[in-house]
Scaffold this motif. Structure first.
Motif, PDB file in Angstrom:
ATOM      1  N   ASN A  43       0.683  -1.186  -0.079  1.00 30.43           N
ATOM      2  CA  ASN A  43       0.001  -0.078   0.017  1.00 30.43           C
ATOM      3  C   ASN A  43       0.934   1.162  -0.119  1.00 30.43           C
ATOM      4  OD1 ASN A  43      -2.770   1.008   0.336  1.00 30.43           O
ATOM      5  ND2 ASN A  43      -1.815   2.091   1.987  1.00 30.43           N
ATOM      6  N   VAL A  44       0.532   2.306  -0.703  1.00 28.84           N
ATOM      7  CA  VAL A  44       1.146   3.483  -0.699  1.00 28.84           C
ATOM      8  C   VAL A  44       0.181   4.549  -0.207  1.00 28.84           C
ATOM      9  CG1 VAL A  44       1.916   5.479  -2.337  1.00 28.84           C
ATOM     10  CG2 VAL A  44       2.456   3.042  -2.934  1.00 28.84           C
ATOM     11  N   THR A  45       0.827   5.428   0.549  1.00 29.23           N
ATOM     12  CA  THR A  45       0.044   6.434   1.441  1.00 29.23           C
ATOM     13  C   THR A  45       0.477   7.795   0.790  1.00 29.23           C
ATOM     14  OG1 THR A  45       0.164   5.275   3.454  1.00 29.23           O
ATOM     15  CG2 THR A  45      -0.078   7.678   3.649  1.00 29.23           C
ATOM     16  N   ILE A  46      -0.590   8.447   0.165  1.00 27.37           N
ATOM     17  CA  ILE A  46      -0.417   9.747  -0.197  1.00 27.37           C
ATOM     18  C   ILE A  46      -0.864  10.921   0.872  1.00 27.37           C
ATOM     19  CG2 ILE A  46      -0.979  11.580  -2.106  1.00 27.37           C
ATOM     20  CD1 ILE A  46       1.000   9.288  -2.963  1.00 27.37           C
ATOM     21  N   THR A  47      -0.058  11.850   1.106  1.00 28.99           N
ATOM     22  CA  THR A  47      -0.285  12.820   2.041  1.00 28.99           C
ATOM     23  C   THR A  47      -0.984  14.116   1.333  1.00 28.99           C
ATOM     24  OG1 THR A  47       1.984  13.763   2.088  1.00 28.99           O
ATOM     25  CG2 THR A  47       1.392  12.292   3.628  1.00 28.99           C
ATOM     26  N   VAL A  48      -2.118  14.556   1.567  1.00 29.25           N
ATOM     27  CA  VAL A  48      -2.739  15.638   1.076  1.00 29.25           C
ATOM     28  C   VAL A  48      -2.761  16.701   2.195  1.00 29.25           C
ATOM     29  CG1 VAL A  48      -4.640  16.626  -0.035  1.00 29.25           C
ATOM     30  CG2 VAL A  48      -3.874  14.096  -0.598  1.00 29.25           C
ATOM     31  N   ALA A  49      -2.219  18.003   1.973  1.00 32.53           N
ATOM     32  CA  ALA A  49      -2.203  18.880   2.824  1.00 32.53           C
ATOM     33  C   ALA A  49      -3.144  20.030   2.509  1.00 32.53           C
ATOM     34  CB  ALA A  49      -0.961  19.727   2.954  1.00 32.53           C
ATOM     35  N   LEU A  50      -4.241  20.242   3.133  1.00 31.82           N
ATOM     36  CA  LEU A  50      -5.460  21.216   2.740  1.00 31.82           C
ATOM     37  C   LEU A  50      -5.908  21.975   3.826  1.00 31.82           C
ATOM     38  CD1 LEU A  50      -7.806  19.742   4.133  1.00 31.82           C
ATOM     39  CD2 LEU A  50      -7.901  18.267   1.841  1.00 31.82           C
ATOM     40  N   VAL A  51      -6.896  23.003   3.660  1.00 33.24           N
ATOM     41  CA  VAL A  51      -7.289  23.861   4.582  1.00 33.24           C
ATOM     42  C   VAL A  51      -8.839  23.292   4.962  1.00 33.24           C
ATOM     43  CG1 VAL A  51      -5.621  25.793   4.141  1.00 33.24           C
ATOM     44  CG2 VAL A  51      -7.970  25.700   3.087  1.00 33.24           C
ATOM     45  N   PRO A  52      -9.205  23.295   6.149  1.00 32.59           N
ATOM     46  CA  PRO A  52     -10.744  22.999   6.292  1.00 32.59           C
ATOM     47  C   PRO A  52     -11.603  23.927   6.120  1.00 32.59           C
ATOM     48  CG  PRO A  52      -9.491  23.484   8.339  1.00 32.59           C
ATOM     49  CD  PRO A  52      -8.566  23.759   7.178  1.00 32.59           C
ATOM     50  N   ASP A  53     -11.808  24.654   5.141  1.00 35.16           N
ATOM     51  CA  ASP A  53     -12.753  25.436   4.783  1.00 35.16           C
ATOM     52  C   ASP A  53     -13.535  25.146   3.182  1.00 35.16           C
ATOM     53  OD1 ASP A  53     -11.499  26.730   2.504  1.00 35.16           O
ATOM     54  OD2 ASP A  53     -10.377  28.081   3.829  1.00 35.16           O
ATOM     55  N   PRO A  54     -14.793  25.444   3.152  1.00 35.65           N
ATOM     56  CA  PRO A  54     -15.530  26.044   3.990  1.00 35.65           C
ATOM     57  C   PRO A  54     -15.896  25.351   5.332  1.00 35.65           C
ATOM     58  CG  PRO A  54     -16.481  26.231   1.696  1.00 35.65           C
ATOM     59  CD  PRO A  54     -15.289  25.285   1.818  1.00 35.65           C
ATOM     60  N   PRO A  55     -16.975  25.812   6.025  1.00 38.88           N
ATOM     61  CA  PRO A  55     -17.343  24.803   7.292  1.00 38.88           C
ATOM     62  C   PRO A  55     -17.707  23.607   6.826  1.00 38.88           C
ATOM     63  CG  PRO A  55     -17.951  27.184   7.636  1.00 38.88           C
ATOM     64  CD  PRO A  55     -17.318  27.187   6.308  1.00 38.88           C
ATOM     65  N   GLY A  56     -17.377  22.464   7.539  1.00 35.21           N
ATOM     66  CA  GLY A  56     -17.568  21.033   7.010  1.00 35.21           C
ATOM     67  C   GLY A  56     -16.815  20.417   6.122  1.00 35.21           C
ATOM     68  N   ALA A  57     -15.837  21.148   5.677  1.00 28.64           N
ATOM     69  CA  ALA A  57     -14.902  20.519   4.551  1.00 28.64           C
ATOM     70  C   ALA A  57     -13.956  19.462   5.270  1.00 28.64           C
ATOM     71  CB  ALA A  57     -14.072  21.727   4.308  1.00 28.64           C
ATOM     72  N   SER A  58     -13.851  19.369   6.490  1.00 29.31           N
ATOM     73  CA  SER A  58     -12.825  18.322   7.149  1.00 29.31           C
ATOM     74  C   SER A  58     -13.726  17.045   6.832  1.00 29.31           C
ATOM     75  CB  SER A  58     -12.895  18.590   8.548  1.00 29.31           C
ATOM     76  OG  SER A  58     -11.949  19.729   8.788  1.00 29.31           O
ATOM     77  N   GLU A  59     -15.039  17.099   7.182  1.00 34.54           N
ATOM     78  CA  GLU A  59     -15.789  15.821   6.892  1.00 34.54           C
ATOM     79  C   GLU A  59     -16.103  15.585   5.513  1.00 34.54           C
ATOM     80  OE1 GLU A  59     -16.499  17.774  10.764  1.00 34.54           O
ATOM     81  OE2 GLU A  59     -16.567  18.367   8.608  1.00 34.54           O
ATOM     82  N   PHE A  60     -16.052  16.446   4.767  1.00 34.74           N
ATOM     83  CA  PHE A  60     -16.347  16.486   3.299  1.00 34.74           C
ATOM     84  C   PHE A  60     -15.053  15.689   2.784  1.00 34.74           C
ATOM     85  CE2 PHE A  60     -15.676  17.836  -1.031  1.00 34.74           C
ATOM     86  CZ  PHE A  60     -16.631  17.309  -1.768  1.00 34.74           C
ATOM     87  N   TYR A  61     -14.032  16.164   2.787  1.00 34.84           N
ATOM     88  CA  TYR A  61     -12.749  15.680   2.309  1.00 34.84           C
ATOM     89  C   TYR A  61     -12.449  14.025   2.754  1.00 34.84           C
ATOM     90  CZ  TYR A  61     -11.474  19.747  -0.057  1.00 34.84           C
ATOM     91  OH  TYR A  61     -11.215  21.001  -0.857  1.00 34.84           O
ATOM     92  N   ARG A  62     -12.742  13.902   3.904  1.00 31.50           N
ATOM     93  CA  ARG A  62     -12.578  12.630   4.641  1.00 31.50           C
ATOM     94  C   ARG A  62     -13.471  11.639   4.066  1.00 31.50           C
ATOM     95  NH1 ARG A  62      -8.319  10.269   5.439  1.00 31.50           N
ATOM     96  NH2 ARG A  62      -9.307   8.887   3.639  1.00 31.50           N
ATOM     97  N   ALA A  63     -14.729  12.055   3.709  1.00 33.52           N
ATOM     98  CA  ALA A  63     -15.637  11.128   3.085  1.00 33.52           C
ATOM     99  C   ALA A  63     -15.178  10.853   1.523  1.00 33.52           C
ATOM    100  CB  ALA A  63     -17.073  11.558   3.285  1.00 33.52           C
ATOM    101  N   GLN A  64     -14.950  11.977   0.864  1.00 38.13           N
ATOM    102  CA  GLN A  64     -14.498  11.800  -0.532  1.00 38.13           C
ATOM    103  C   GLN A  64     -13.219  10.949  -0.519  1.00 38.13           C
ATOM    104  OE1 GLN A  64     -15.931  13.106  -3.458  1.00 38.13           O
ATOM    105  NE2 GLN A  64     -17.672  13.091  -1.909  1.00 38.13           N
TER     106      GLN A  64
END
Length: 485
Positions: A43-64
């Protein structure tokens, strides 16, 4: 701290000490993949650095990314979240410490900061005709996309260029209660209405707010009163000369200074973060304010029943001088690290972030117009708020010259300018508004500093750039710019 399959690492902070002492917030299973080695077929792990906006983006990106992992067995996505105002410094420190992300978010001038340091991987080897055809016709032209440097694609977009529009949102009920049947069309009308509403509001309702603690409304309104380059860089691209003291720029500040001195604006705005304005508006305490369009969906989430109107920004009483600028087709967002050990897998993540499925999901979650217009255009036209935003974009945006894209010399000058944020009007304007200082002499002093910067920069560049690289004498800010000008 080891990386795990469901890890959100809070890597950002103001200082290196804080950055190296990050905490973590586990989401999901927490299965440890820190020993994975893609070269051996594991397995290869890809790290993605992002910002948690707009509100709710943290959950959205994790689900995606959960869905991406399901569709791409063998690739795990490790999300690293940084607050918006710390993202660039955090990513830079990760590179400096030898532990950079594979994919990272770097917007606007922030992308060029990364590009200049050689930290961005060209995407040309991965791009296909099918990929380019996802985007609206002509928008991926290397000379105008905003995503290319020296003819090569280096970064990918998220939002549509239309999302750069700025509008006035207003509470129809509050205006009606104060005797107004529509939004203001001029600055004078807006000021008069704001004064009346505040006077009648009894300390509960205020006529106006300057959007953020940085008085973002100054910049938005100034874009209709001065060439965009005056607002963004303090330079009039028609002449190549410093112009912070332009009448429209000065009056945008003075308008707010008057209202602040007379108690017209919402008290305490100078401490607001990016979410406070739409929160206050949804609660009915603000009658109107200029804004980026993403606030509109947030207002509806907080108060679906609010009588909200959306209008083009009011213009100076003497008339419009310029339009909200379209500097490029797209704003850079997603980049691949030049130091990634897994470029193929990193590209799969980026390809996913530029897929119609992802863009449709982003639009449906946040109401933002994305770069892939086919993902949302039909729905947007059926939505009253979004139709109003599209109408305002078509009416009040114009293409402007972008030296960053038009010549190597222009790009060199603007990159150097981006490294001198203190030369921009922002902090000085806020100080003038809060402390009731006339802005004209402050603007004139800034222009002297900008001229000194230009002289020093051109001398350092020693002929590789000239003032002509940022001068477009035939450009009319009331018309769309074409490269032939």
């Amino acid at each position: 701290m080891s990386r795990t399959r469901r890890t959100l690492r809070w890597a950002a902070a103001v200082s290196a000490v804080a950055l190296t002492a990050t905490g973590c917030n586990l989401v999901g299973s927490g299965e440890d993949d820190s020993g994975n080695d893609g070269a051996s077929g594991e397995n290869v792990t890809i790290t993605v650095a992002l910002v948690p906006d707009p509100p709710g983006a943290s959950e959205f990106y994790r689900a995606q990314f959960d869905q991406f992992e399901e569709d791409n067995p063998g690739i795990t996505v490790d999300i690293i979240e940084n607050p918006t105002d710390q993202q660039l410094n955090a990513v830079e420190l990760m590179f400096q410490q030898g532990d950079p992300p594979d994919v990272f978010r770097a917007q606007a001038d922030g992308f060029d900061r990364m590009y200049e340091r050689g930290w961005v991987h060209s995407l040309e080897e991965f791009v296909t005709d099918e990929f380019i055809e996802r985007f609206p016709e002509g928008t991926m032209n290397p000379s105008t996309s905003g995503l290319h440097r020296d003819g090569e694609l280096y970064t990918l977009p998220l939002v549509s260029g239309k999302w750069d529009i700025r509008v006035l949102v207003y509470n129809e009920a509050v205006l009606r209660e104060n005797g107004y049947d529509g939004p203001p069309e001029t600055w004078g009308e807006m000021e008069e209405m704001a004064r009346t509403i505040t006077a009648n509001g009894g300390g509960q309702v205020f006529g106006y707010a300057p959007t953020t603690g940085k008085a973002g409304a100054v910049e938005m309104l100034a874009q209709v009163a001065a060439p965009f380059s005056v607002v963004s860089d303090g330079i009039d691209f028609r002449t190549g000369q410093p112009a912070t003291a332009s009448p429209g720029m000065v009056e945008a500040v003075e308008l707010h200074r008057r209202m602040q001195a007379d108690g017209v604006m919402v008290p305490g705005w100078e401490s607001w973060d990016g979410a406070r304005a739409f929160t206050e508006f949804a609660a009915g305490t603000i009658a109107m304010y200029p804004t980026a369009p993403w606030h509109i969906a947030e207002i509806r989430k907080l108060n679906p029943e609010i009588e909200m109107g959306i209008a083009p920004l009011p213009v100076p009483d003497s008339g419009r001088v310029a339009y909200t600028p379209t500097k490029q087709s797209f704003q850079p967002i997603w980049s691949m690290s030049s130091e990634t050990e897994h470029p193929e897998e990193a590209w799969k993540v980026m390809d996913f972030l530029a897929s119609e499925d992802f863009h449709r999901a982003y639009y449906e979650q946040f109401g933002s117009f994305t770069a892939l217009e086919d993902a949302w255009a039909d729905q947007a036209r059926e939505n009253e708020d979004q139709a109003a935003i599209l109408s305002a974009a078509e009416e009040t945006m114009r293409v402007v010259p972008n030296p960053m894209l038009l010549s190597p010399g222009g790009a060199e000058i603007l990159r150097a300018r981006a490294q001198r944020p203190e030369l921009k009007h922002t902090d000085a304007a806020v100080d003038a508004i809060i402390n009731n200082k006339p802005f004209l002499p402050i603007a004139q002093a800034l222009d002297q500093q900008i001229q000194a910067f230009l002289d020093e920069t051109l001398a350092e560049l020693d002929g590789t750039a000239t003032i002509e690289d940022i001068t477009f004498p035939d450009w009319d800010p009331l018309e769309n710019y074409t490269p032939e000008q």
